[in-house]
Design an enzyme around this catalytic site. Structure first.
Site, PDB file in Angstrom:
ATOM      1  N   VAL A  11       1.163  -1.147  -0.218  1.00  0.00           N
ATOM      2  CA  VAL A  11       0.023   0.286   0.049  1.00  0.00           C
ATOM      3  C   VAL A  11       1.149   1.305  -0.052  1.00  0.00           C
ATOM      4  CG1 VAL A  11      -1.639   0.895   0.943  1.00  0.00           C
ATOM      5  CG2 VAL A  11      -2.075  -1.200   1.261  1.00  0.00           C
ATOM      6  N   CYS A 260      -5.948  -9.253   2.853  1.00  0.00           N
ATOM      7  CA  CYS A 260      -6.315  -8.164   3.125  1.00  0.00           C
ATOM      8  C   CYS A 260      -7.997  -9.356   3.754  1.00  0.00           C
ATOM      9  CB  CYS A 260      -6.766  -7.621   2.007  1.00  0.00           C
ATOM     10  SG  CYS A 260      -5.476  -6.636   1.227  1.00  0.00           S
TER      11      CYS A 260
HETATM   12  C1  UGA Z   1      -8.456  -6.665  -1.907  1.00  0.00           C
HETATM   13  C2  UGA Z   1      -9.975  -5.938  -2.232  1.00  0.00           C
HETATM   14  O1  UGA Z   1     -10.127  -6.578  -3.865  1.00  0.00           O
HETATM   15  C3  UGA Z   1      -9.632  -4.882  -2.328  1.00  0.00           C
HETATM   16  O2  UGA Z   1      -9.961  -3.927  -3.687  1.00  0.00           O
HETATM   17  C4  UGA Z   1      -8.997  -3.940  -1.283  1.00  0.00           C
HETATM   18  O3  UGA Z   1      -8.428  -2.722  -1.469  1.00  0.00           O
HETATM   19  C5  UGA Z   1      -7.601  -5.382  -0.607  1.00  0.00           C
HETATM   20  O4  UGA Z   1      -8.254  -6.645  -0.883  1.00  0.00           O
HETATM   21  C6  UGA Z   1      -7.332  -5.372   0.742  1.00  0.00           C
HETATM   22  O5  UGA Z   1      -8.084  -4.644   2.111  1.00  0.00           O
HETATM   23  O6  UGA Z   1      -6.329  -3.889   0.578  1.00  0.00           O
HETATM   24  P1  UGA Z   1      -6.276  -8.143  -3.022  1.00  0.00           P
HETATM   25  O7  UGA Z   1      -6.634  -9.044  -2.084  1.00  0.00           O
HETATM   26  O8  UGA Z   1      -5.168  -7.766  -3.715  1.00  0.00           O
HETATM   27  O9  UGA Z   1      -7.854  -7.154  -2.580  1.00  0.00           O
HETATM   28  O10 UGA Z   1      -7.129  -9.224  -4.375  1.00  0.00           O
HETATM   29  P2  UGA Z   1      -8.697  -9.967  -4.695  1.00  0.00           P
HETATM   30  O11 UGA Z   1      -8.448  -9.509  -5.327  1.00  0.00           O
HETATM   31  O12 UGA Z   1      -9.569  -9.025  -3.747  1.00  0.00           O
HETATM   32  O13 UGA Z   1      -8.035 -11.355  -4.245  1.00  0.00           O
HETATM   33  C7  UGA Z   1      -8.771 -11.743  -3.192  1.00  0.00           C
HETATM   34  C8  UGA Z   1      -8.909 -13.062  -3.805  1.00  0.00           C
HETATM   35  O14 UGA Z   1     -10.593 -13.931  -4.038  1.00  0.00           O
HETATM   36  C9  UGA Z   1      -7.735 -13.856  -4.213  1.00  0.00           C
HETATM   37  O15 UGA Z   1      -7.687 -14.985  -3.549  1.00  0.00           O
HETATM   38  C10 UGA Z   1      -8.086 -14.476  -4.951  1.00  0.00           C
HETATM   39  O16 UGA Z   1      -8.042 -15.502  -6.019  1.00  0.00           O
HETATM   40  C11 UGA Z   1     -10.350 -14.196  -4.889  1.00  0.00           C
HETATM   41  N1  UGA Z   1     -10.733 -14.027  -5.651  1.00  0.00           N
HETATM   42  C12 UGA Z   1     -11.294 -12.683  -6.254  1.00  0.00           C
HETATM   43  C13 UGA Z   1     -11.709 -15.234  -6.318  1.00  0.00           C
HETATM   44  O17 UGA Z   1     -12.069 -16.814  -5.274  1.00  0.00           O
HETATM   45  N2  UGA Z   1     -13.237 -15.247  -6.652  1.00  0.00           N
HETATM   46  C14 UGA Z   1     -12.671 -14.075  -7.429  1.00  0.00           C
HETATM   47  O18 UGA Z   1     -13.975 -13.829  -8.426  1.00  0.00           O
HETATM   48  C15 UGA Z   1     -12.378 -12.882  -7.452  1.00  0.00           C
END
Ligand code: UGA
Length: 434
Positions: A11, A260
């Site tokens: 961040v 997160c």
């Molecule tokens: C997440 C949020 O999307 C951000 O908006 C937020 O700022 C961030 O947390 C935070 O709090 O700092 P991030 O953890 O980087 O971001 O990743 P994501 O893309 O949200 O994915 C999170 C998890 O969900 C991953 O393991 C991903 O594979 C999974 N996921 C995501 C799924 O299994 N299915 C989906 O459709 C989307």
């Protein structure tokens, strides 16, 4: 504007680099002197697309790295982006946050400095921070909540083109200064939303909580699809075309991970408990997420004749998602632990995450390879991360590698491959909910 950023993790570093790109003079501070030394040599400690280019371009011009708090003396705004790790009970450890505030107020000698809470902090933290600074500093100041919504792997793009910027503050002056900082990032008209500090704190948790619910929802439905013979990909397009539901975050997989969602879901539950508000939906999202990891491990076992002893499994993907080297709370950790516990031998590949995974996972007999095809013969391939390079594999090579068991087995836990294409290569395809 002269800006300080404390903390050079995902961040802080992205925030500092992006602000410097638009002409602000930014000093990034971290107590980790090794990290700072390497940043001063323009070496980036994390893998994040686009970040290296920004640092290379702006470092030593209007982007500076230091461990010395006196460099923050004349700043007008201080972004606090230090870690707030979870304790055992789900509450956040704010000691890094208060340490960094302590050290900054020793050097700040101006009225009107913004203390901007960028790290995700428990609801009510702004008040504690405000009271704390008021006790220790004689100058006037503002505490602002400015939660980040960056996704790892596309963090630079998310910062440069935010869907919205949330500013929690009770002061018009603080709002004006924050709007000045963010003006270059919202030129296309995306909103800067002004709200109370506590609403901004809540917005962050509500956003991550909702997204976690969406993922657990689709994972649960995908299991039901599997049990009924429906295809989750068809069902997803069927529901996602309803604009009230939307297309995003409806991809089934091995469960959500990262630094997160797991942490924020736990923190929400802990806040609910403290305030005696039962959060049934959030609680279910967490349980479903754990169940999904178990489901993937158990399905792998079921595919391999219900017996993992002595089975050799090639695993593609250790990072919690594609385009990052981050493995924190990666589903791969729990899944591989279960597979190993039941006696299987793991050979693992990830384009970026191997070093972090080794450090996090601890001692094991996993064999790590640096080419995804560099293994003789295995009983199955399990895909756990949706890296682009896994989406178009060389099926001829794979067919040879998958020769240890009579039926060549591929378990695509991210649904990134096309079943007909895999089957054309005479490989048995298993996905999630399809
Ligand atoms: C997440 C949020 O999307 C951000 O908006 C937020 O700022 C961030 O947390 C935070 O709090 O700092 P991030 O953890 O980087 O971001 O990743 P994501 O893309 O949200 O994915 C999170 C998890 O969900 C991953 O393991 C991903 O594979 C999974 N996921 C995501 C799924 O299994 N299915 C989906 O459709 C989307």
């Amino acid at each position: 504007m002269k800006i300080g950023v404390i903390g050079t993790g995902y961040v802080g570093l992205v925030t500092g680099a992006c602000l410097s790109e638009f002409g602000h003079e930014v000093t990034c501070l971290d107590i980790d002197t090794r990290k700072i030394a390497s940043l001063n040599e323009k070496k980036i400690p994390i893998y994040e697309p686009g970040l290296s280019d920004l640092v290379l371009k702006n470092a030593h011009k209007n982007l500076f790295f230091t461990s010395d708090y006196s460099a923050l003396k004349d700043i007008k705004a201080l972004f606090l982006a230090v870690g707030t790790p979870s304790r055992e009970d789900g509450t956040a450890d704010l000691s890094y946050l208060f340490d960094s505030i302590d050290k900054s107020i020793e050097v700040i000698q101006n009225n009107g400095t913004l203390f901007i809470l960028k790290s995700t902090v428990p609801i009510g933290t702004h008040q504690k921070v405000s009271d704390y600074i008021a006790k220790k500093m004689k100058y006037q100041f503002y505490v602002v909540n400015n939660p980040e919504f960056l996704k790892e792997g596309s963090a630079v793009n998310d910062f440069m083109r935010p869907d919205r910027v949330v500013i929690g503050s009770s002061s018009e002056e603080a709002f004006r200064m924050m709007s000045e900082i963010y003006a270059p990032f919202v030129r296309q008209g995306n909103p800067i939303l002004k709200m109370s500090n506590v609403s901004a704190e809540m917005t962050k948790y509500a956003a991550n909580g909702f997204l976690a619910v969406k993922i657990s929802f689709i994972n649960e439905i995908s299991r039901l699809c599997e049990a009924t013979g429906a295809n989750i990909e068809e069902v997803r397009s069927g529901i996602a075309s309803d604009t009230r539901i939307g297309k995003q975050f409806l991809y089934p997989g091995p469960g959500y991970g990262g630094s997160c969602f797991p942490k924020d879901v736990k923190a929400l539950l802990s806040t609910g408990q403290t305030l005696q508000q039962e959060l049934k939906i959030i609680s279910a999202a967490e349980q479903v997420n754990q169940a999904q990891k178990n489901f993937i491990a158990q399905k792998m076992k079921m595919i391999l004749d219900n017996n993992l002893k002595g089975k050799k499994i090639l695993v593609w993907g250790l990072a919690f998602k594609a385009n990052t080297d981050d493995v924190r709370e990666s589903p791969a950790i729990d899944i591989l632990k279960q597979l190993e516990m039941e006696g299987s031998q793991i050979v693992a590949f990830d384009p970026m995450g191997v070093d972090n995974f080794k450090a996090t996972y601890g001692a094991s007999s996993i064999e790590y390879i640096d080419d995804k095809y560099a293994v003789d013969s295995v009983d199955a391939l399990l895909i756990l991360t949706e890296w682009k390079e896994f989406q178009n594999p060389d099926f001829t090579k794979l067919k040879t590698i998958l020769s240890r068991s009579s039926s060549s087995i591929l378990f695509d836990a991210r649904n990134i491959l096309s079943r007909p294409e895999v089957e054309r290569a005479e490989i048995c395809y298993f996905g999630v909910g399809r």
